[in-house]
Design a protein around this motif. Structure first.
Motif, PDB file in Angstrom:
ATOM      1  N   ARG A   1      19.237 128.238 -21.721  1.00 53.71           N
ATOM      2  CA  ARG A   1      19.079 128.634 -23.116  1.00 53.71           C
ATOM      3  C   ARG A   1      19.316 130.133 -23.258  1.00 53.71           C
ATOM      4  O   ARG A   1      18.734 130.932 -22.513  1.00 53.71           O
ATOM      5  CB  ARG A   1      17.675 128.294 -23.611  1.00 53.71           C
TER       6      ARG A   1
ATOM      7  N   VAL B   1      22.310 123.334 -29.162  1.00 55.57           N
ATOM      8  CA  VAL B   1      21.020 123.180 -28.484  1.00 55.57           C
ATOM      9  C   VAL B   1      20.732 121.692 -28.324  1.00 55.57           C
ATOM     10  O   VAL B   1      20.623 120.966 -29.309  1.00 55.57           O
ATOM     11  CB  VAL B   1      19.886 123.861 -29.274  1.00 55.57           C
ATOM     12  N   THR B   2      20.655 121.242 -27.097  1.00 53.90           N
ATOM     13  CA  THR B   2      20.347 119.838 -26.824  1.00 53.90           C
ATOM     14  C   THR B   2      18.838 119.654 -26.704  1.00 53.90           C
ATOM     15  O   THR B   2      18.117 120.572 -26.298  1.00 53.90           O
ATOM     16  CB  THR B   2      21.009 119.371 -25.520  1.00 53.90           C
ATOM     17  N   ASN B   3      18.393 118.473 -27.039  1.00 54.91           N
ATOM     18  CA  ASN B   3      16.985 118.128 -26.899  1.00 54.91           C
ATOM     19  C   ASN B   3      16.792 117.477 -25.532  1.00 54.91           C
ATOM     20  O   ASN B   3      17.284 116.380 -25.285  1.00 54.91           O
ATOM     21  CB  ASN B   3      16.556 117.171 -28.025  1.00 54.91           C
ATOM     22  N   LEU B   4      16.073 118.164 -24.640  1.00 56.42           N
ATOM     23  CA  LEU B   4      15.945 117.680 -23.265  1.00 56.42           C
ATOM     24  C   LEU B   4      15.284 116.319 -23.204  1.00 56.42           C
ATOM     25  O   LEU B   4      15.709 115.458 -22.418  1.00 56.42           O
ATOM     26  CB  LEU B   4      15.147 118.680 -22.422  1.00 56.42           C
ATOM     27  N   VAL B   5      14.279 116.096 -24.035  1.00 55.07           N
ATOM     28  CA  VAL B   5      13.547 114.837 -23.978  1.00 55.07           C
ATOM     29  C   VAL B   5      14.384 113.712 -24.571  1.00 55.07           C
ATOM     30  O   VAL B   5      14.599 112.670 -23.945  1.00 55.07           O
ATOM     31  CB  VAL B   5      12.199 114.963 -24.709  1.00 55.07           C
ATOM     32  N   ASP B   6      14.893 113.911 -25.796  1.00 51.58           N
ATOM     33  CA  ASP B   6      15.632 112.852 -26.479  1.00 51.58           C
ATOM     34  C   ASP B   6      16.945 112.517 -25.784  1.00 51.58           C
ATOM     35  O   ASP B   6      17.392 111.362 -25.794  1.00 51.58           O
ATOM     36  CB  ASP B   6      15.924 113.259 -27.930  1.00 51.58           C
ATOM     37  N   GLU B   7      17.598 113.524 -25.191  1.00 54.01           N
ATOM     38  CA  GLU B   7      18.900 113.306 -24.577  1.00 54.01           C
ATOM     39  C   GLU B   7      18.816 113.149 -23.062  1.00 54.01           C
ATOM     40  O   GLU B   7      19.844 113.066 -22.390  1.00 54.01           O
ATOM     41  CB  GLU B   7      19.856 114.445 -24.956  1.00 54.01           C
TER      42      GLU B   7
ATOM     43  N   ARG C   1      11.630 120.264 -17.759  1.00 57.54           N
ATOM     44  CA  ARG C   1      10.443 119.487 -18.107  1.00 57.54           C
ATOM     45  C   ARG C   1       9.505 119.294 -16.925  1.00 57.54           C
ATOM     46  O   ARG C   1       8.367 118.878 -17.089  1.00 57.54           O
ATOM     47  CB  ARG C   1      10.847 118.102 -18.631  1.00 57.54           C
TER      48      ARG C   1
ATOM     49  N   SER D   1       7.342 125.025 -27.488  1.00 63.21           N
ATOM     50  CA  SER D   1       7.545 123.622 -27.100  1.00 63.21           C
ATOM     51  C   SER D   1       6.731 123.350 -25.857  1.00 63.21           C
ATOM     52  O   SER D   1       6.128 124.244 -25.268  1.00 63.21           O
ATOM     53  CB  SER D   1       9.027 123.336 -26.841  1.00 63.21           C
TER      54      SER D   1
END
Length: 300
Positions: free
Chosen positions: A138, A125-131, A271, A145
């Motif tokens: 998903r 699971v990737t973090n859309l904001v951080d990455e 997002r 979230s």
């Protein structure tokens, strides 16, 4: 409102007229008309400068917010009519990405040659904001979230084996029968050797809902587990979309379907809001349409 804001920001009628490219007299008329409409003096004029009245200062704060909203709305409409361009980052599970996302990416990029795409196909699971991801696929239930999610279908965790293996070793009738069979475990699906089952409420011996497996083969990729099952090595537990083609061409057969757990939802997660960039919005629209029309995720 624009004229009034320009006078306030430029500090005078003459400088506002130059900014707006209209005559000083037109600037004066516009401000006077606004004051008459509101029934309040907004600006104090002297020969040297222009200052807010109390009402003018309060009104300016509202006007500034309104003008910003208008500019954003205009930009959004212009963007919605623009040809998608720029870089798009997408993430999805490895097999799902290969089977479903990549065909959509290829079609999309052929339609919009000014778009570049970075596809991160990983089984985590990737973090859309951080990455810095724009769109993610998903599989499974989503945590709370601030992201937006569009449900496009469902998948099941299924047990499968080749017809040759089942003919040789027999077909399990109950989950407990799996202890007599050769088990293929894929850590990409479940890192544990415990398999959960849902009682169908009809079999008298179906009370065992959690079994600890003793795999003969453990692999770290779903592709390898699929190949081993299709090759007749034993019984594997995979997701329904992963075995779709093999089940359709009869290389694999599903077993113990009445004991399957509840399906997992599949979402397109992003997002962007509805006024987001054309490249993201158009790709999401295409991806959602393609996934919802696929019989693997939405069987009729």
């Amino acid at each position: 409102m624009r004229v009034f804001a320009s006078v306030a920001e430029e500090g005078g009628f003459a400088s506002a007229s130059r900014k707006l490219d209209i005559s000083p007299a037109a600037v004066t008329r516009a401000v006077v008309a606004l004051e008459e409409q509101l029934g309040a003096r907004l600006l104090q004029r002297t020969t040297r400068n222009v200052r807010f009245t109390d009402a003018g200062r309060q009104y300016y704060e509202h006007v500034r917010a309104i003008l910003v909203s208008i500019a954003e709305a205009n930009e959004a409409v212009a963007e919605s009519n623009a040809t998608p361009r720029g870089t798009l980052s997408i993430t999805a599970p490895v097999m799902f990405g290969r089977m479903f996302v990549m065909p959509c990416i290829i079609d999309y990029m052929q339609r919009y040659p000014q778009v570049k795409i970075i596809a991160h196909l990983v089984d985590r699971v990737t973090n859309l904001v951080d990455e810095g991801m724009d769109v993610a696929i998903r599989i499974g239930h989503l945590p709370d979230s601030g992201l937006r999610a569009i449900k496009v279908g469902e998948v099941r965790r299924v047990l499968c084996a080749s017809p040759a293996y089942l003919e040789k070793s027999g077909t399990p009738k109950l989950p407990a029968d799996l202890s007599k069979h050769s088990i293929i475990s894929s850590s990409a699906v479940s890192p544990h050797t415990e398999w959960h089952f849902q009682s169908n409420g009809e079999q008298s011996n179906a009370e065992a809902l959690l079994l600890r497996m003793d795999p003969r083969l453990t692999v770290t990729s779903n592709d390898a587990a699929l190949a081993a099952a299709a090759g007749g090595l034993g019984i594997a537990r995979l997701l329904s979309y992963q075995v779709w083609n093999e089940v359709e061409n009869k290389a694999l057969r599903l077993i113990l379907e009445t004991f399957e757990e509840a399906p997992w939802p599949v979402h397109v997660v992003h997002r962007e809001d509805k006024l987001g960039s054309s490249k993201v919005r158009s790709f999401i629209d295409e991806m959602v349409e393609n996934l919802r029309s696929h019989p693997t995720l939405n069987p009729k």
